[in-house]
Design an enzyme around this catalytic site. Structure first.
Site, PDB file in Angstrom:
ATOM      1  CE  LYS A  80      50.095  32.755  42.963  1.00 40.13           C
ATOM      2  NZ  LYS A  80      49.854  32.428  44.397  1.00 40.13           N
ATOM      3  CG  ASP A 133      48.078  33.664  47.087  1.00 41.87           C
ATOM      4  OD1 ASP A 133      48.718  34.723  46.931  1.00 41.87           O
ATOM      5  OD2 ASP A 133      48.626  32.543  47.089  1.00 41.87           O
ATOM      6  CE1 TYR A 137      38.146  40.314  33.935  1.00 42.47           C
ATOM      7  CE2 TYR A 137      36.074  41.041  32.963  1.00 42.47           C
ATOM      8  CZ  TYR A 137      36.780  40.516  34.030  1.00 42.47           C
ATOM      9  OH  TYR A 137      36.114  40.200  35.189  1.00 42.47           O
ATOM     10  CG  ASP A 182      35.527  40.425  38.415  1.00 42.72           C
ATOM     11  OD1 ASP A 182      34.614  41.221  38.694  1.00 42.72           O
ATOM     12  OD2 ASP A 182      35.337  39.226  38.134  1.00 42.72           O
ATOM     13  CG  ASP A 241      32.192  40.547  43.580  1.00 42.32           C
ATOM     14  OD1 ASP A 241      32.142  41.691  43.091  1.00 42.32           O
ATOM     15  OD2 ASP A 241      31.435  39.621  43.222  1.00 42.32           O
TER      16      ASP A 241
HETATM   17  C1  IPM Z   1      32.119  43.711  37.348  1.00 42.85           C
HETATM   18  C2  IPM Z   1      31.361  42.591  36.730  1.00 42.85           C
HETATM   19  C3  IPM Z   1      31.796  42.455  35.288  1.00 42.85           C
HETATM   20  C4  IPM Z   1      33.278  42.190  35.268  1.00 42.85           C
HETATM   21  C5  IPM Z   1      31.021  41.396  34.484  1.00 42.85           C
HETATM   22  C6  IPM Z   1      29.532  41.629  34.545  1.00 42.85           C
HETATM   23  C7  IPM Z   1      31.503  41.320  33.065  1.00 42.85           C
HETATM   24  O1  IPM Z   1      31.557  41.414  37.442  1.00 42.85           O
HETATM   25  O2  IPM Z   1      31.931  44.860  36.908  1.00 42.85           O
HETATM   26  O3  IPM Z   1      32.908  43.468  38.262  1.00 42.85           O
HETATM   27  O4  IPM Z   1      33.690  41.028  35.359  1.00 42.85           O
HETATM   28  O5  IPM Z   1      34.029  43.152  35.166  1.00 42.85           O
HETATM   29 MN    MN Z   2      32.748  41.668  39.203  1.00 43.93          MN
END
Ligand code: IPM
Ligand code: MN
Length: 353
Positions: A187, A221, A135, A245, A249
């Site tokens: 990793k 992984d 990032y 990130d 999710d």
């Molecule tokens: C999150 C989102 C952000 C990230 C995006 C929107 C830039 O996916 O907060 O996880 O990748 O950090």
């Molecule tokens: Mn995200």
């Protein structure tokens, strides 16, 4: 008197933030908590109108608040990256919110796609580094549009950046006082430079200052595999920005979906920002069907960060009661059996009891 900046943002952001603030008000009515809000009109609409994602003057103002409450960032008519980099990542970087804290907790009454797993199995926290890695924005494109096009996107790790995140994770692990196990997710077998820095920082800090915490390691992984197969193995996971990130999710899915997943962008010495992690969900915008629980839990996290434990506990237990009440059919947008505002009313009712 706390001063809280509110950035409802794009898509469903304003709808779910409204419910979060409703619950905040209900909790405050029963506690000593006092606050004032300042709303900021930032996001895709503003960008399309003015060409500005985050004016410098607004960024300077944000530095003066006790906390920031964010809805969502992302607009279908704005090119990918513009709002993300110009608004969300800019705030994270400029306010040095170096930890992205993401609890993965399955509440009773919430359905997980993991068969045979329940609330006792899914309760861990991911500490994601939030200002470095892929990032960082370093890199570029040369010979763009030619057959010789070269693009690089550099993963940047500093010892300082990795270490402060790792220290935060060790402290959190100690404070949680559960298994006292901290898992480094990296990793090291491939990213032999940047994750060597992480590996040494992790072990040196752990050995010197956290002998009471068990150190554990998993490749990224394998981490995704264990999160599905044996989520009960995790207590606290610490990881770099991009891996964090991705795995959060996955974490959101096993805890019941984006409708319940909240996160905090933390600067322990500065201004932190709290958000539901689900994004703007343009197709549900304005329909009053998105689940506001994540946004409500983000308020809980905000209060925890301010040290307002009473109000935070009040909100968490209100969320828990709402989730077991049987009134919410599902946490998926459009399938709740209640509207966004009705779910907010339900939680606010419990929070204000
Ligand atoms: C999150 C989102 C952000 C990230 C995006 C929107 C830039 O996916 O907060 O996880 O990748 O950090
Ligand atoms: Mn995200």
């Amino acid at each position: 008197m706390y001063r809280i900046a509110v950035i409802p943002g794009d898509g469903i952001g304003p709808e779910v933030v409204r419910e979060g603030l409703k619950v905040l008000e209900a909790a405050a009515s029963r506690t000593e908590l006092r606050y004032e809000l300042e709303h900021y009109d930032l996001g895709g609409e503003r960008y399309l109108r003015t060409g500005e994602a985050l004016p410098d003057s607004v960024l300077e103002e944000l530095r003066g608040f006790d906390a920031i409450y964010l809805g969502a960032v992302g607009h279908p008519d704005v090119a990918p990256g513009v709002l993300e980099k110009g608004l969300l990542l800019r705030i994270r970087f400029e306010l040095d919110q170096y930890v992205n804290l993401r609890p993965v907790k399955l509440y009773p009454g919430v359905e997980t796609p993991l068969r045979d797993k329940g609330p006792e199995d899914i309760d861990f926290v991911v500490v994601r580094e939030n200002t470095e890695g892929l990032y960082s924005g370093m890199g570029g494109i040369q010979y763009k549009g030619t057959p010789h096009e070269v693009s690089t996107q550099i993963h940047m790790t500093t010892r300082f950046g990795a270490e402060r995140c790792i220290r935060f994770a060790f402290e959190l692990c100690r404070k949680r006082n559960r298994e006292k196990k901290l898992t480094l997710c990296a990793k090291t077998n491939v990213l032999t430079y940047v994750h060597d820095t992480w590996w040494r920082a992790f072990n040196e800090v752990g050995e010197a200052d956290y002998p009471d915490i068990t150190r554990d390691y998993a490749h990224v992984d394998a981490t995704t595999m264990w999160m599905v197969k044996n989520p009960e193995w995790f207590d606290v996971i610490v990881t770099e920005n991009m891996f964090g990130d991705i795995i959060t999710d996955l974490g959101a899915m096993i805890q019941g979906g984006l409708g319940v997943a909240a996160g905090g962008n933390i600067n322990p010495q500065g201004v932190s920002m709290f958000e539901p992690i689900g994004g703007s969900a343009p197709k549900y915008t304005g329909l009053n069907v998105a689940c506001p629980i994540a946004a409500i839990s983000a308020v809980q996290m905000l209060l925890e960060a301010l040290g307002e434990e009473d109000a935070a506990r009040r909100i968490e237990s209100a969320v828990e009661r709402a989730l077991v009440s049987g009134r919410i059919k599902s946490l998926a947008a459009g399938q709740m059996g209640l509207s966004t505002s009705e779910v907010g009313d339900l939680v606010a009712g419990y929070a204000g009891e």
